[in-house]
Design an enzyme around this catalytic site. Structure first.
Site, PDB file in Angstrom:
ATOM      1  N   ARG A 157      -5.151  -4.638   6.427  1.00  0.00           N
ATOM      2  CA  ARG A 157      -5.709  -5.969   6.732  1.00  0.00           C
ATOM      3  C   ARG A 157      -7.133  -6.144   6.205  1.00  0.00           C
ATOM      4  NH1 ARG A 157      -4.550  -2.911  10.914  1.00  0.00           N
ATOM      5  NH2 ARG A 157      -6.102  -2.211  12.413  1.00  0.00           N
ATOM      6  N   GLU A 176      -4.544  -7.107  15.439  1.00  0.00           N
ATOM      7  CA  GLU A 176      -4.058  -5.779  15.064  1.00  0.00           C
ATOM      8  C   GLU A 176      -5.198  -4.765  15.205  1.00  0.00           C
ATOM      9  OE1 GLU A 176      -0.482  -5.070  12.232  1.00  0.00           O
ATOM     10  OE2 GLU A 176      -2.273  -4.969  11.010  1.00  0.00           O
ATOM     11  N   LYS A 196       0.840  -1.206   0.000  1.00  0.00           N
ATOM     12  CA  LYS A 196       0.000   0.000   0.000  1.00  0.00           C
ATOM     13  C   LYS A 196       0.871   1.250   0.000  1.00  0.00           C
ATOM     14  CE  LYS A 196      -3.482   2.237   2.881  1.00  0.00           C
ATOM     15  NZ  LYS A 196      -4.395   2.105   4.018  1.00  0.00           N
ATOM     16  N   LYS A 215       9.535  -0.969  14.380  1.00  0.00           N
ATOM     17  CA  LYS A 215      10.078  -0.618  13.055  1.00  0.00           C
ATOM     18  C   LYS A 215      11.142   0.458  13.203  1.00  0.00           C
ATOM     19  CE  LYS A 215       5.831  -0.913  10.297  1.00  0.00           C
ATOM     20  NZ  LYS A 215       4.933  -0.088   9.495  1.00  0.00           N
ATOM     21  N   GLU A 273      10.593  -4.656   4.434  1.00  0.00           N
ATOM     22  CA  GLU A 273      10.645  -6.074   4.047  1.00  0.00           C
ATOM     23  C   GLU A 273      10.302  -6.236   2.560  1.00  0.00           C
ATOM     24  OE1 GLU A 273       9.077  -4.888   6.729  1.00  0.00           O
ATOM     25  OE2 GLU A 273       9.114  -6.311   8.408  1.00  0.00           O
ATOM     26  N   HIS A 294      -4.670 -33.710  17.744  1.00  0.00           N
ATOM     27  CA  HIS A 294      -3.511 -34.524  18.139  1.00  0.00           C
ATOM     28  C   HIS A 294      -2.384 -33.655  18.669  1.00  0.00           C
ATOM     29  CE1 HIS A 294      -5.210 -38.201  16.332  1.00  0.00           C
ATOM     30  NE2 HIS A 294      -5.875 -37.296  15.639  1.00  0.00           N
TER      31      HIS A 294
HETATM   32  C1  G6Q Z   1      -2.478  -3.857   8.168  1.00  0.00           C
HETATM   33  C2  G6Q Z   1      -1.242  -3.201   8.460  1.00  0.00           C
HETATM   34  C3  G6Q Z   1      -0.018  -3.907   7.961  1.00  0.00           C
HETATM   35  C4  G6Q Z   1       0.339  -3.626   6.521  1.00  0.00           C
HETATM   36  C5  G6Q Z   1       1.768  -4.080   6.280  1.00  0.00           C
HETATM   37  C6  G6Q Z   1       2.184  -3.895   4.858  1.00  0.00           C
HETATM   38  O1  G6Q Z   1      -3.568  -3.438   8.429  1.00  0.00           O
HETATM   39  O2  G6Q Z   1      -1.324  -1.891   8.048  1.00  0.00           O
HETATM   40  O3  G6Q Z   1      -0.054  -5.290   8.154  1.00  0.00           O
HETATM   41  O4  G6Q Z   1      -0.560  -4.256   5.667  1.00  0.00           O
HETATM   42  O5  G6Q Z   1       2.617  -3.390   7.136  1.00  0.00           O
HETATM   43  O6  G6Q Z   1       2.105  -2.559   4.497  1.00  0.00           O
HETATM   44  P1  G6Q Z   1       2.248  -2.117   3.014  1.00  0.00           P
HETATM   45  O7  G6Q Z   1       1.139  -2.720   2.219  1.00  0.00           O
HETATM   46  O8  G6Q Z   1       2.179  -0.615   3.018  1.00  0.00           O
HETATM   47  O9  G6Q Z   1       3.580  -2.620   2.529  1.00  0.00           O
END
Ligand code: G6Q
Length: 554
Positions: A268, A353, A206, A512, A212, A384
């Site tokens: 999410r 979250e 996003k 972070k 990462e 199990h």
């Molecule tokens: C979800 C969080 C989080 C996010 C990740 C990836 O609600 O905001 O899990 O989706 O940190 O973020 P980007 O899509 O911006 O890389």
């Protein structure tokens, strides 16, 4: 200060909890032959049996009164309406618009978002058709056989879970891979399985700033360019799902190959947006649209069903009941469906979250427990492993059992056994086995008196453990869409009752920031050949020890 615990509904529930603390589920079933008929609900694709819970009409009325006093209906309407329900980030949370099937405008800040939503969906469909039909070709003229989604958190868990869940409907000539972890092993092991000539990378972020994802995407691009591919070929093998065109372009991905979404889509909650592209590639646009329709129909159910017959509302109230009046801290998700093996992990993020918060929406402290720890594994595997603790441990662990009447892979008597195990567990958790029953069974089996005395308490099950059972005909795209939307709204309703903001996640920021500092400190210290002393003694000690170990290895 919020007045949640001073409402008459809270007081009534506290009284019921104390007065009815000793009434067992067995007693409730004996006293009321209609329990199953009374405590069941239907919503699109899903039937819910919630009769095996520590509730009666009085408790349910109290919980519904709590929902009313916390203005659950108005808060739901506000979310569906596009109001700023995420005030700490100044945003709406309109994931419902992404799957809306009607023709009314849905506005954010006075602007109808539906034309943009439909246009990106069309763009995704056109692209998915090309890749699936083999007309989208790689740089050497070969069709795409592998798709690697690079994303993390909301840009990974949803598409990964849903792609796995709908595997029976997947394109046979297209393999989907998901790389999320910054641990290089995740990318390296994935790249070993694919060929640069036939692989499409989807960089899903996003913000397009997530360390990462950018690190993994850079490694993938370097690997791709190390083959016979040229810079110009990146356009055929890399697409982006993002809200950040500038960073996408700076990374080297043509913005023509970018699928957009918007800030009113929370990470999410983004599976329904362009972030769902890997799922669409896997199951095709028609099935993806059925997935959206299932969710849209669950939205309509949530909007229109009275609180007492509203599935997400009732399930949320049960979670509040156990968390705040019965002392439960966790909630088990037990899907009796192998394809739902990532569903508990997905719900962990959605729930923890969203509702892992200690302040109300106005910033004041919360005085009651909020979101429980969510966990689980598919049945029958869990039986199990950790079910021992459910049956005989000391914790109260409410659980959702999820099962389909029909298998997507009918095979011998597997599915009958699966269903039987699912139902047997909820029955055993509720009924238990008394010491008298244990003794009489052991006597009947000819066990010696002394042995019976030694073992009888070990073999006793207290029972009285609550469960919900969610049942569908078959786990197809429509049913999965409806199930996910149902849990999204359940989480929202819990937040509405606790009066918290489920749409922000400030709790992930500190780690972070510190990771960036530690990364810099570690590398600076190695370059200068010195020790780090700017943190606490534990963190300094670990940094210096690791630098020592890595230096020796080098
Ligand atoms: C979800 C969080 C989080 C996010 C990740 C990836 O609600 O905001 O899990 O989706 O940190 O973020 P980007 O899509 O911006 O890389």
């Amino acid at each position: 200060m919020r007045n949640l615990t001073t409402t008459p509904a809270w007081a009534a529930l506290t009284k019921h909890a104390s007065e009815q603390a000793d009434i067992t589920l067995n007693q409730r079933f004996t006293a009321d032959a209609d329990r199953f008929e009374k405590y069941q609900l239907s919503a699109p694709s899903w039937f819910l049996d919630y009769s095996k819970n520590h509730i009666n009409d009085e408790i349910m009325s109290g919980l519904l009164a709590l929902a009313e006093s916390q203005k659950v209906s108005a808060k739901l309407a506000s979310m569906f309406n596009g109001d700023v329900v995420n005030p700490t980030e100044g945003r709406a949370a309109l994931h419902s618009a992404l799957r809306y099937q009607g023709s009314d405008p849905i506005k954010v800040g006075g602007r109808d978002v539906m034309p943009d939503v439909r246009s990106v969906l069309k763009q995704m469909e056109a692209f998915a058709e090309k890749v699936r039909s083999g007309t989208w070709l790689g740089f050497s003229g070969k069709r795409i056989t592998d798709v690697v989604n690079i994303g993390i958190g909301g840009s990974d868990l949803g598409p990964l879970m849903a792609t796995e869940a709908l595997k029976p409907f997947a394109h046979e000539a297209l393999s989907l891979h998901f790389v999320s972890n910054v641990d290089g092993s995740h990318m390296v092991s994935t790249l070993k399985k694919v060929d640069p000539e036939t692989t499409l990378f989807i960089v899903a972020s996003k913000t397009f700033t997530t360390i990462e994802t950018i690190t993994n995407a850079t490694t993938a691009r370097d690997w791709f360019l190390d083959s016979k591919a040229s810079d110009a070929d990146v356009a055929k093998h890399f697409v982006a799902l993002s809200t950040n065109a500038e960073n996408v372009s700076a990374f080297g991905i043509d913005t023509d190959n970018m699928f957009e979404f918007w800030d009113w889509v929370g990470g999410r909650y983004s599976l329904w947006s362009a972030i769902g592209l890997p799922l669409m590639l896997s199951i095709g646009p028609d099935a993806f649209n059925r997935f959206l329709t299932g969710a849209a129909d669950m939205d309509e159910h949530t909007k229109s069903a009275p609180l007492g017959s509203n599935m997400p509302v009732v399930l949320a109230l049960l979670t509040v009941w156990y968390s705040n009046f019965k002392g439960a801290c966790t909630h088990l998700i037990a899907p009796y469906d192998q394809y739902l093996h990532r569903f508990p992990a997905y719900l962990q993020q959605l729930t923890m979250e969203s509702n892992g918060k200690s302040v109300h929406i106005d910033g004041s402290d919360i005085t009651v427990s909020t979101g429980p720890v969510v966990w689980g594994e598919p049945g029958t595997n869990g039986q199990h492993a950790y079910f021992q603790l459910l049956h005989q441990g000391t914790h109260l662990i409410p659980a959702d059992f999820i099962v389909a009447a029909e298998s997507c892979n009918p095979c011998g008597n597997h599915h009958e056994l699966l269903i039987a195990n699912c139902l047997a567990q909820t029955e055993a958790l509720m009924k238990g086995k008394s010491t008298d029953e244990v003794v009489s069974d052991m006597k009947a089996a000819g066990v010696a008196e002394a042995k019976i005395d030694e073992l009888k308490t070990h073999r006793t099950f207290a029972g009285n453990r609550p469960t919900n059972t969610l049942l569908t005909q078959r786990l197809d795209a429509y049913a999965l869409g409806a199930l996910i939307a149902m849990y999204e709204h359940k989480v929202f309703v819990e937040a509405a009752i606790w009066d918290i903001n489920p749409f922000d996640q400030w709790g992930v920021e500190l780690g972070k920031q510190l990771a960036t500092t530690i990364y810099d400190d570690m590398s600076e210290a190695v370059k200068a050949g010195v020790s780090v002393s700017s943190h606490d003694s534990s963190t300094n000690g670990l940094i210096n020890r690791i630098n020592g170990m890595r230096h020796k290895l080098a």
